[in-house]
Design an enzyme around this catalytic site. Structure first.
Site, PDB file in Angstrom:
ATOM      1  N   ASP A 157       0.826  -1.203   0.000  1.00  0.00           N
ATOM      2  CA  ASP A 157       0.000   0.000   0.000  1.00  0.00           C
ATOM      3  C   ASP A 157       0.861   1.254   0.000  1.00  0.00           C
ATOM      4  O   ASP A 157       2.052   1.221   0.335  1.00  0.00           O
ATOM      5  CB  ASP A 157      -0.917  -0.005   1.225  1.00  0.00           C
ATOM      6  CG  ASP A 157      -2.240   0.708   0.981  1.00  0.00           C
ATOM      7  OD1 ASP A 157      -2.337   1.457  -0.007  1.00  0.00           O
ATOM      8  OD2 ASP A 157      -3.172   0.516   1.778  1.00  0.00           O
ATOM      9  N   ASP A 199     -10.682   1.814  -3.485  1.00  0.00           N
ATOM     10  CA  ASP A 199     -11.241   1.512  -2.165  1.00  0.00           C
ATOM     11  C   ASP A 199     -12.766   1.492  -2.195  1.00  0.00           C
ATOM     12  O   ASP A 199     -13.404   1.045  -1.245  1.00  0.00           O
ATOM     13  CB  ASP A 199     -10.779   2.557  -1.143  1.00  0.00           C
ATOM     14  CG  ASP A 199      -9.328   2.362  -0.720  1.00  0.00           C
ATOM     15  OD1 ASP A 199      -8.805   1.257  -0.913  1.00  0.00           O
ATOM     16  OD2 ASP A 199      -8.729   3.320  -0.207  1.00  0.00           O
TER      17      ASP A 199
END
Length: 370
Positions: free
Chosen positions: A117, A187
């Site tokens: 990430d 997301d």
């Protein structure tokens, strides 16, 4: 594959601390990760883990020991995002620290998947200890070392899959695609919005690189059916981000049926040729088609976004017949759920009407050559 997300490492009790200290939190895992991984492997699952190795929290052992390792300009305001700063990967000592931390994690544990990430963009790119030429080229050197880092880890651990994530899909590009197996497209897991996201993603990248999770969030209060969510996610690499221990018997049955279906069509979806037949940007539905390389099987995803009474709008007046692509015109095909035997030439040039009605309804049709 069972993947553990953020929170496993030292000092990570919230998002204000711990980033940069890539050692297992002994308060949460007093015996390390191995006992948990062994239990997961005993269930027939591989184990994956989340990392964000380019970042550091000011509240971390790493930052306290090396405050000069982050990007900064003296006498300027420092910009934190999510309580974190960005490590200066252009520095060789930073590169070596990150490499040793992640390679040690992989060497000591049976990890088969890394979710990599990055939740802060590159700001304040000050590298004041470097010569002026290096300071000006710091962004380029950063990316070069990032590629070098991931490339080295890939060579050293060839059996580990790597996923590229960046506050969603913030760093999906051809350069990163050289080093990562998968991309976290967004997301946003709302199934309607994912239909648009995935249509755009699949215009550039193959389906077997698109991580597609379903989650419990109800982004717009629509309470979309679980079947609809799963059908949308099955157009990529399906993942489940629910607490499945809270599912009732009906939800477990639905998920079990859909996962079995996914395994049945996965090879065609992930390795076949892909066609976007109907765009959600131009219609109130989306239709995706995948065709196996030998043209013996095709999978068609039909997603309805809305439905209007006949002749009440331009959309409602459009024909529902869709011409398929990629089939062998000389072979005959059957379509699950639709009676008849259809020549490939007919499906390619005339088309078929897939019987899916109702808003937020979906169906997956499997087409088999006879």
């Amino acid at each position: 594959m069972f993947v553990i997300d953020d929170g496993w490492f030292k000092g990570r009790i919230d998002d204000k601390a711990g980033l940069g200290d890539w050692t297992v939190d002994k308060n949460k895992f007093p015996n390390g990760l191995k006992p948990m991984i062994d239990q997961i492997n005993a269930l027939g699952l591989d184990f994956g883990i989340w990392i964000e190795p380019e970042m550091v929290n000011p509240n971390s052992d790493l930052y306290r020991a090396h405050p000069d390792w982050v990007f900064y300009f003296p006498n300027r305001q420092r910009h934190e995002v999510r309580n974190q700063l960005m490590l200066n990967l252009a520095r060789e000592d930073v590169y070596q620290y990150v490499y040793k931390s992640i390679s040690g994690l992989l060497r000591e544990n049976n990890i088969k998947f890394i979710k990599w990430d990055m939740n802060k963009s590159l700001t304040d790119p000050g590298f004041m200890s470097a010569p002026s030429d290096e300071q000006r080229a710091v962004r380029i050197k950063y990316v070069e070392n990032l590629y070098r880092l991931v490339g080295t880890l890939r060579k050293e651990f060839p059996d580990v899959w790597f996923e590229d994530c960046s506050s969603g899909g913030g760093r999906i590009d051809m350069g990163m695609a050289r080093f990562f197996d998968f991309n976290w497209a967004s997301d946003n897991t709302d199934p309607v919005e994912r239909i648009f996201i995935q249509d755009s993603y699949l215009s550039i990248f193959p389906a077997n690189t698109m991580i597609s999770w379903i989650t419990h969030e109800d982004w717009h209060g629509q309470n979309h059916p679980l079947e609809f969510k799963l059908d949308v996610a099955m157009a990529g690499v399906l993942g489940i981000g629910y607490d499945i221990s809270k599912w009732n018997d009906e939800e477990k049955a639905i998920a079990g049926e859909k996962i079995a279906r996914y395994k049945d069509i996965r090879k065609t979806v992930q390795f076949g040729n892909h066609y976007r037949l109907v765009s959600p940007y131009e219609n109130n539905r989306s239709i995706l088609q995948f065709v196996s390389k030998d043209l013996s099987e095709s999978v068609v995803f039909v997603y309805n976004l809305a439905e209007y009474p006949k002749a009440t709008s331009l959309e409602a007046k459009k024909t529902k017949t869709v011409r398929l692509k990629g089939l062998d015109p000389d072979r005959s095909y059957t379509i699950e759920g639709i009676q008849g035997l259809f020549k490939g030439d007919y499906l390619l040039n005339y088309g078929i009407n897939f019987p899916v009605g109702g808003a937020f309804k979906s169906h997956i049709f499997k087409i088999i050559a006879q």
